[in-house]
Scaffold this active site. Sequence first.
Site, PDB file in Angstrom:
ATOM      1  N   PHE A  76       0.838  -1.204   0.000  1.00 26.24           N
ATOM      2  CA  PHE A  76       0.000   0.000   0.000  1.00 26.24           C
ATOM      3  C   PHE A  76       0.870   1.250   0.000  1.00 26.24           C
ATOM      4  O   PHE A  76       0.664   2.157  -0.794  1.00 26.24           O
ATOM      5  CB  PHE A  76      -0.924   0.000   1.222  1.00 26.24           C
ATOM      6  CG  PHE A  76      -2.007   1.037   1.150  1.00 26.24           C
ATOM      7  CD1 PHE A  76      -3.250   0.720   0.642  1.00 26.24           C
ATOM      8  CD2 PHE A  76      -1.785   2.344   1.577  1.00 26.24           C
ATOM      9  CE1 PHE A  76      -4.261   1.676   0.550  1.00 26.24           C
ATOM     10  CE2 PHE A  76      -2.777   3.307   1.492  1.00 26.24           C
ATOM     11  CZ  PHE A  76      -4.013   2.971   0.975  1.00 26.24           C
ATOM     12  N   ASN A  83      -2.812  -7.840  -9.172  1.00 24.87           N
ATOM     13  CA  ASN A  83      -1.841  -6.781  -9.464  1.00 24.87           C
ATOM     14  C   ASN A  83      -0.614  -7.364 -10.137  1.00 24.87           C
ATOM     15  O   ASN A  83      -0.215  -8.496  -9.878  1.00 24.87           O
ATOM     16  CB  ASN A  83      -1.456  -6.032  -8.172  1.00 24.87           C
ATOM     17  CG  ASN A  83      -0.228  -6.617  -7.504  1.00 24.87           C
ATOM     18  OD1 ASN A  83       0.901  -6.306  -7.873  1.00 24.87           O
ATOM     19  ND2 ASN A  83      -0.442  -7.487  -6.515  1.00 24.87           N
ATOM     20  N   ARG A  84      -0.053  -6.562 -11.020  1.00 32.03           N
ATOM     21  CA  ARG A  84       1.260  -6.868 -11.576  1.00 32.03           C
ATOM     22  C   ARG A  84       2.077  -5.563 -11.551  1.00 32.03           C
ATOM     23  O   ARG A  84       2.603  -5.107 -12.573  1.00 32.03           O
ATOM     24  CB  ARG A  84       1.164  -7.464 -12.982  1.00 32.03           C
ATOM     25  CG  ARG A  84       0.287  -6.729 -13.971  1.00 32.03           C
ATOM     26  CD  ARG A  84       0.454  -7.311 -15.379  1.00 32.03           C
ATOM     27  NE  ARG A  84      -0.446  -6.691 -16.334  1.00 32.03           N
ATOM     28  CZ  ARG A  84      -1.670  -7.128 -16.614  1.00 32.03           C
ATOM     29  NH1 ARG A  84      -2.150  -8.198 -16.008  1.00 32.03           N
ATOM     30  NH2 ARG A  84      -2.415  -6.490 -17.505  1.00 32.03           N
ATOM     31  N   PHE A 118       6.942  -4.006  -8.384  1.00 32.30           N
ATOM     32  CA  PHE A 118       7.837  -3.307  -7.439  1.00 32.30           C
ATOM     33  C   PHE A 118       8.140  -1.877  -7.898  1.00 32.30           C
ATOM     34  O   PHE A 118       9.287  -1.432  -7.895  1.00 32.30           O
ATOM     35  CB  PHE A 118       9.155  -4.063  -7.255  1.00 32.30           C
ATOM     36  CG  PHE A 118       9.068  -5.359  -6.499  1.00 32.30           C
ATOM     37  CD1 PHE A 118       7.924  -5.734  -5.815  1.00 32.30           C
ATOM     38  CD2 PHE A 118      10.159  -6.221  -6.471  1.00 32.30           C
ATOM     39  CE1 PHE A 118       7.866  -6.935  -5.117  1.00 32.30           C
ATOM     40  CE2 PHE A 118      10.117  -7.417  -5.768  1.00 32.30           C
ATOM     41  CZ  PHE A 118       8.959  -7.787  -5.096  1.00 32.30           C
ATOM     42  N   ASN A 155      10.116  -3.821   3.802  1.00 32.46           N
ATOM     43  CA  ASN A 155      10.082  -4.992   2.930  1.00 32.46           C
ATOM     44  C   ASN A 155      10.969  -4.712   1.719  1.00 32.46           C
ATOM     45  O   ASN A 155      10.764  -3.718   1.014  1.00 32.46           O
ATOM     46  CB  ASN A 155       8.625  -5.241   2.525  1.00 32.46           C
ATOM     47  CG  ASN A 155       8.418  -6.468   1.674  1.00 32.46           C
ATOM     48  OD1 ASN A 155       9.028  -6.619   0.629  1.00 32.46           O
ATOM     49  ND2 ASN A 155       7.519  -7.334   2.110  1.00 32.46           N
ATOM     50  N   SER A 177       6.998 -12.410  -4.690  1.00 29.14           N
ATOM     51  CA  SER A 177       6.105 -11.735  -5.632  1.00 29.14           C
ATOM     52  C   SER A 177       6.177 -12.425  -6.988  1.00 29.14           C
ATOM     53  O   SER A 177       7.268 -12.772  -7.454  1.00 29.14           O
ATOM     54  CB  SER A 177       6.507 -10.261  -5.793  1.00 29.14           C
ATOM     55  OG  SER A 177       5.809  -9.685  -6.879  1.00 29.14           O
ATOM     56  N   ASN A 216       5.587 -10.946  -9.762  1.00 27.62           N
ATOM     57  CA  ASN A 216       5.658  -9.901 -10.784  1.00 27.62           C
ATOM     58  C   ASN A 216       7.063  -9.434 -11.133  1.00 27.62           C
ATOM     59  O   ASN A 216       7.225  -8.512 -11.932  1.00 27.62           O
ATOM     60  CB  ASN A 216       4.812  -8.698 -10.333  1.00 27.62           C
ATOM     61  CG  ASN A 216       3.356  -9.074 -10.162  1.00 27.62           C
ATOM     62  OD1 ASN A 216       2.790  -9.771 -11.004  1.00 27.62           O
ATOM     63  ND2 ASN A 216       2.754  -8.655  -9.066  1.00 27.62           N
ATOM     64  N   THR A 217       8.078 -10.047 -10.548  1.00 22.67           N
ATOM     65  CA  THR A 217       9.465  -9.801 -10.935  1.00 22.67           C
ATOM     66  C   THR A 217      10.026 -11.108 -11.482  1.00 22.67           C
ATOM     67  O   THR A 217      10.088 -12.095 -10.746  1.00 22.67           O
ATOM     68  CB  THR A 217      10.308  -9.307  -9.742  1.00 22.67           C
ATOM     69  OG1 THR A 217       9.820  -8.040  -9.307  1.00 22.67           O
ATOM     70  CG2 THR A 217      11.773  -9.168 -10.131  1.00 22.67           C
ATOM     71  N   LYS A 226       9.314 -13.559   3.458  1.00 25.34           N
ATOM     72  CA  LYS A 226       7.921 -13.636   3.023  1.00 25.34           C
ATOM     73  C   LYS A 226       7.799 -14.661   1.904  1.00 25.34           C
ATOM     74  O   LYS A 226       8.529 -14.589   0.907  1.00 25.34           O
ATOM     75  CB  LYS A 226       7.427 -12.270   2.539  1.00 25.34           C
ATOM     76  CG  LYS A 226       5.938 -12.233   2.204  1.00 25.34           C
ATOM     77  CD  LYS A 226       5.457 -10.810   1.991  1.00 25.34           C
ATOM     78  CE  LYS A 226       3.941 -10.759   1.806  1.00 25.34           C
ATOM     79  NZ  LYS A 226       3.447  -9.370   1.702  1.00 25.34           N
ATOM     80  N   THR A 254       0.941 -15.320   3.716  1.00 29.31           N
ATOM     81  CA  THR A 254       1.599 -15.541   2.437  1.00 29.31           C
ATOM     82  C   THR A 254       1.468 -14.306   1.558  1.00 29.31           C
ATOM     83  O   THR A 254       0.678 -13.405   1.842  1.00 29.31           O
ATOM     84  CB  THR A 254       0.940 -16.713   1.682  1.00 29.31           C
ATOM     85  OG1 THR A 254      -0.443 -16.378   1.426  1.00 29.31           O
ATOM     86  CG2 THR A 254       0.985 -17.995   2.476  1.00 29.31           C
ATOM     87  N   ASN A 255       2.220 -14.341   0.445  1.00 32.30           N
ATOM     88  CA  ASN A 255       2.122 -13.311  -0.588  1.00 32.30           C
ATOM     89  C   ASN A 255       0.924 -13.621  -1.499  1.00 32.30           C
ATOM     90  O   ASN A 255       0.086 -14.461  -1.174  1.00 32.30           O
ATOM     91  CB  ASN A 255       3.437 -13.269  -1.386  1.00 32.30           C
ATOM     92  CG  ASN A 255       3.768 -11.895  -1.925  1.00 32.30           C
ATOM     93  OD1 ASN A 255       2.890 -11.173  -2.390  1.00 32.30           O
ATOM     94  ND2 ASN A 255       5.035 -11.522  -1.879  1.00 32.30           N
TER      95      ASN A 255
END
Length: 367
Positions: A69, A116-117, A120, A147, A183, A185-186, A222, A250-251
């Site tokens: 967020f 979401n993508r 980062f 984080n 994540s 998304n990386t 995480k 979890t993520n």
Amino acid sequence: MYKLLFDLVFKKMDPEKAHHLAFFWIRLASSVPGLRTLVRLVLAPRDRALRTRALGLDLPGPFGLAAGFDKNGVGIDGLAMLGFDYVEIGTITGEPQPGNPTPRLFRLVEDRALINRMGFNNQGSARVAARLAARPHTSSTPVIGVNIGKTKVVEEADAVADYVKSTERLAKYADYLVVNVSSPNTPGLRNLQAVDHLRPLLAAVREAADRTTAHHVPLLVKIAPDLADEDVDAVADLALELRLDGIIATNTTIGREGLRADAKRVEEIGMGGLSGAPLKARALEVLQRLRARTEGRLTLVSVGGVETAEDAWQRIIHGADLVQGYSAFIYEGPFWCRRIHRGLSARVRAGGFRDLAAAVGSAVRGS
């Protein structure tokens, strides 16, 4: 009132633009000292029975805002004003990066979920460190988790050095530090969850944190909900071996099973991490597995599908020392923390517990 605002305004806006608008209002309100105090009194009532000690830290309660967020640490005080007992900022990378192309955030209202993508998107560890260094510290300063993740352009072979760079810059300002290897998304990031990659990474981050700070900074990792059970066990064993302080589970998930949303629309949205209510069952399963494997020797932070006080309570009685939420904040609005706190207070008393700590793990103890 918030539901009406969501239906009439936010629901019709691009989700990322709505996020920026809402976050602007939160920061604006918190910048007015008298208003900040008033809002905090209304939205963040404190029950002594909810006071929590975890990771060597004293917190007013167990319920925090998950990373994602506030990526750059720009609204910590405003989020604490709304009642979050601690705020985890990030994910922050070694170098600044814009993230993935837009649109990159999508609501699945029928499922009370998000995809979401983001990739980062953040200002980088140097700039965020400077911002944290400039923050005044008082007795009311909220607990801040930091984080960190891998810069996208950094090759997997150089990931350790990238995480160390962020650690050296940020650890001294963190009440606790989180290594995010989960994540979706990386590219290649989740490969780092494999124990043979994770061991040297976590060891290097631990050494860098110890070298650059005058005190012990709690270190957590995480993990993703998509790990096989045996891999969850392996990460738990590694955390114990390396004497980490905890695990966040979890993520987001790459799974799409059981969604109510139109399948064609979900397919059109494409890649990204799914968060919110659909993660509820798996996040609880992973928590229960971690609790059984670690037997209370690590701090466990449960996140994923936490919407209500009952959700938070189930995580606590099944072994979570702390609980986090994010996606439900979008759907529940500014009174969310207040409802969580009130519900937890009622459950502590109804269960005959002297305080929240006595309830942690009670379902698995059989009490």
